[in-house]
Design an enzyme around this catalytic site. Structure first.
Site, PDB file in Angstrom:
ATOM      1  N   GLY A 190       0.827  -1.199   0.000  1.00 37.59           N
ATOM      2  CA  GLY A 190       0.000   0.000   0.000  1.00 37.59           C
ATOM      3  C   GLY A 190       0.859   1.246   0.000  1.00 37.59           C
TER       4      GLY A 190
ATOM      5  N   GLN B 180       2.892  10.131   1.427  1.00 33.96           N
ATOM      6  CA  GLN B 180       4.200   9.484   1.596  1.00 33.96           C
ATOM      7  C   GLN B 180       5.180   9.872   0.505  1.00 33.96           C
ATOM      8  OE1 GLN B 180       2.389   5.334   2.166  1.00 33.96           O
ATOM      9  NE2 GLN B 180       4.294   5.231   3.324  1.00 33.96           N
TER      10      GLN B 180
ATOM     11  N   CYS C 278       6.054  -0.135   7.166  1.00 38.04           N
ATOM     12  CA  CYS C 278       5.653   1.040   6.410  1.00 38.04           C
ATOM     13  C   CYS C 278       6.820   1.513   5.560  1.00 38.04           C
ATOM     14  CB  CYS C 278       5.239   2.134   7.390  1.00 38.04           C
ATOM     15  SG  CYS C 278       4.687   3.632   6.582  1.00 38.04           S
ATOM     16  N   LEU C 279       6.547   1.872   4.318  1.00 40.91           N
ATOM     17  CA  LEU C 279       7.615   2.356   3.440  1.00 40.91           C
ATOM     18  C   LEU C 279       8.213   3.657   3.971  1.00 40.91           C
ATOM     19  CD1 LEU C 279       5.985   1.609  -0.052  1.00 40.91           C
ATOM     20  CD2 LEU C 279       7.594   0.215   1.236  1.00 40.91           C
TER      21      LEU C 279
ATOM     22  N   HIS D 297      -4.375   1.365   7.570  1.00 30.86           N
ATOM     23  CA  HIS D 297      -3.018   1.916   7.655  1.00 30.86           C
ATOM     24  C   HIS D 297      -2.841   3.055   6.636  1.00 30.86           C
ATOM     25  CE1 HIS D 297       1.556   1.176   7.921  1.00 30.86           C
ATOM     26  NE2 HIS D 297       1.424   2.008   6.909  1.00 30.86           N
ATOM     27  N   GLU D 298      -3.313   2.817   5.408  1.00 33.05           N
ATOM     28  CA  GLU D 298      -3.127   3.832   4.356  1.00 33.05           C
ATOM     29  C   GLU D 298      -4.003   5.060   4.592  1.00 33.05           C
ATOM     30  OE1 GLU D 298      -0.597   3.575   2.645  1.00 33.05           O
ATOM     31  OE2 GLU D 298      -0.229   1.477   3.083  1.00 33.05           O
TER      32      GLU D 298
ATOM     33  N   HIS E 215      -2.475   7.442   6.912  1.00 34.58           N
ATOM     34  CA  HIS E 215      -1.465   8.327   6.308  1.00 34.58           C
ATOM     35  C   HIS E 215      -2.094   9.635   5.843  1.00 34.58           C
ATOM     36  CE1 HIS E 215       2.350   6.266   6.266  1.00 34.58           C
ATOM     37  NE2 HIS E 215       1.825   5.163   5.763  1.00 34.58           N
TER      38      HIS E 215
HETATM   39 ZN   LIG Z   1       2.635   3.262   5.754  1.00 33.18          ZN
END
Ligand SMILES: [Zn+2]
Length: 150
Positions: free
Chosen positions: A23, A28, A72-73, A114-115, A118
């Site tokens: 995701g 981000q 998480c990225l 989660h997304e 963000h």
């Molecule tokens: Zn993330």
């Protein structure tokens, strides 16, 4: 749906698959847009299911909870158990401009929550106990400083 937003979504999907991740949210990559992409199909040989969601909104959550180890990225190399509602109903606008609603379960439910977090500036480490969160935040600050020096 503008052409710009659609190509942004395509870029985000490519970035996500490259990472690899399941995701990605526009903030981000520094774009302040309520746009997320995801694909939780992980099995080799299974058909990918890329989802592009504009203005995603959780309209219902189950009382039942589920715990997954999240990463998480934006926080490389850190993983932690996070407990969230097991199922969520999400409403969003797809890449063709159609409003859609779907119930997500299991990993998909965790990923979409989660997304969406963000989009509201929230990270999975915000769910952790203060001690663990501070440890990860300190390591991330150190990492960022090292990267800035390179
Ligand atoms: Zn993330």
């Amino acid at each position: 749906m503008t052409e710009d937003l659609r190509s942004l979504a395509d870029d985000m999907l490519a970035t996500m698959y490259d990472a690899p991740g399941i995701g990605l949210a526009a903030p981000q990559i520094g774009v302040m847009n309520r746009l997320i992409v995801m694909d939780c199909v992980k099995e080799e040989g299974e058909t990918p299911r890329p989802l592009v969601m504009f203005n995603p909104e959780i309209v219902a959550s189950s009382d039942e909870l589920n715990t997954y180890e999240e990463g998480c990225l934006s926080i490389p190399e850190h993983f932690a158990d996070v407990t969230r509602p097991a199922d969520v109903d999400v409403r969003w606008v797809d890449a063709d401009g159609n409003e859609r609603t779907e119930t997500f379960t299991k990993l998909w439910a965790t990923c979409v929550q989660h997304e969406i977090d963000h989009l509201d500036g929230k990270l999975f480490i915000d769910y952790l106990k203060p001690m663990r969160r501070q440890m990860i935040t300190r390591k991330m600050t150190k990492l960022k400083r090292e990267l800035a020096r390179e």
